[in-house]
Design a protein around this motif. Structure first.
Motif, mmCIF file in Angstrom:
data_model
loop_
_atom_site.group_PDB
_atom_site.id
_atom_site.type_symbol
_atom_site.label_atom_id
_atom_site.label_comp_id
_atom_site.label_asym_id
_atom_site.label_seq_id
_atom_site.Cartn_x
_atom_site.Cartn_y
_atom_site.Cartn_z
ATOM 1 N N SER A 1 0.982 11.192 -10.111
ATOM 2 C CA SER A 1 0.549 12.715 -10.333
ATOM 3 C C SER A 1 1.375 13.582 -10.283
ATOM 4 C CB SER A 1 -0.463 12.616 -8.822
ATOM 5 O OG SER A 1 -1.454 11.550 -8.869
ATOM 6 N N LEU A 2 2.399 13.937 -9.632
ATOM 7 C CA LEU A 2 2.956 15.198 -9.615
ATOM 8 C C LEU A 2 3.700 15.485 -11.054
ATOM 9 C CD1 LEU A 2 5.150 17.076 -8.722
ATOM 10 C CD2 LEU A 2 6.522 15.343 -7.817
ATOM 11 N N LEU A 3 4.188 14.300 -11.900
ATOM 12 C CA LEU A 3 4.760 13.707 -13.489
ATOM 13 C C LEU A 3 3.575 14.311 -14.259
ATOM 14 C CD1 LEU A 3 6.695 10.913 -13.723
ATOM 15 C CD2 LEU A 3 7.494 13.104 -13.439
ATOM 16 N N GLY A 4 2.223 14.207 -14.351
ATOM 17 C CA GLY A 4 0.975 14.489 -14.504
ATOM 18 C C GLY A 4 0.877 16.230 -14.378
ATOM 19 N N LEU B 1 1.028 6.227 -7.083
ATOM 20 C CA LEU B 1 1.006 7.037 -7.655
ATOM 21 C C LEU B 1 0.839 9.019 -7.273
ATOM 22 C CD1 LEU B 1 -2.981 5.441 -6.034
ATOM 23 C CD2 LEU B 1 -2.057 5.538 -7.921
ATOM 24 N N CYS B 2 1.411 8.797 -5.968
ATOM 25 C CA CYS B 2 1.460 10.641 -6.318
ATOM 26 C C CYS B 2 2.963 11.392 -7.033
ATOM 27 C CB CYS B 2 2.387 10.613 -4.741
ATOM 28 S SG CYS B 2 1.141 10.623 -3.762
ATOM 29 N N GLN C 1 0.888 -1.309 -0.130
ATOM 30 C CA GLN C 1 -0.436 -0.574 -0.059
ATOM 31 C C GLN C 1 0.758 1.153 0.135
ATOM 32 O OE1 GLN C 1 -2.976 -0.671 3.551
ATOM 33 N NE2 GLN C 1 -4.057 -1.439 2.032
ATOM 34 N N ARG C 2 1.706 1.419 0.703
ATOM 35 C CA ARG C 2 2.904 2.360 1.306
ATOM 36 C C ARG C 2 3.670 2.754 -0.458
ATOM 37 N NH1 ARG C 2 3.851 0.819 5.961
ATOM 38 N NH2 ARG C 2 5.562 -0.720 5.960
ATOM 39 N N LEU C 3 4.149 1.440 -0.744
ATOM 40 C CA LEU C 3 4.870 1.471 -2.214
ATOM 41 C C LEU C 3 3.384 1.923 -3.906
ATOM 42 C CD1 LEU C 3 6.941 1.016 -4.049
ATOM 43 C CD2 LEU C 3 6.616 -0.679 -4.837
ATOM 44 N N LEU C 4 2.589 1.668 -3.704
ATOM 45 C CA LEU C 4 0.964 1.884 -4.563
ATOM 46 C C LEU C 4 1.130 3.605 -4.630
ATOM 47 C CD1 LEU C 4 -1.280 1.520 -6.953
ATOM 48 C CD2 LEU C 4 -2.306 0.994 -4.232
#
Length: 92
Positions: free
Chosen positions: A77-80, A73-74, A66-69
């Motif tokens: 989102s940052l790249l997006g 995702l963060c 879960q931490r890795l996921l």
């Protein structure tokens, strides 16, 4: 069960020779049952402990996933966000 064994031992000491043989068999049978119950209890305790250890390892592995996921995702989102800012800046 221990009380029954104690009672049978007392009865055996007070009983006649014929009754002593019967009581001795009963005592031996109860002692064997008691040994099996103790062994069974020990096995159940060990199995429960093993299950708890396995569950805690599985939970920790699930938390790590879960931490890795979450971090993935963060990062996505940052790249997006960076891509959107770059797109806006380029099209101005």
């Amino acid at each position: 069960m221990d009380r029954q064994l104690d009672d049978l031992n007392c009865q055996q000491q007070q009983a006649g020779i014929e009754a002593q043989a019967t009581l001795a068999r009963d005592i031996a049978a109860l002692q064997q049952v008691r040994r099996k119950l103790v062994k069974s209890r020990d096995l159940a305790v060990r199995a429960h402990q093993l299950e708890q250890d396995t569950n805690s390892v599985a939970k920790e592995q699930a938390r790590a996933r879960q931490r890795l996921l979450g971090l993935s995702l963060c990062a996505i989102s940052l790249l997006g966000g960076i891509a959107l800012i770059a797109y806006v800046v380029v099209n101005l």
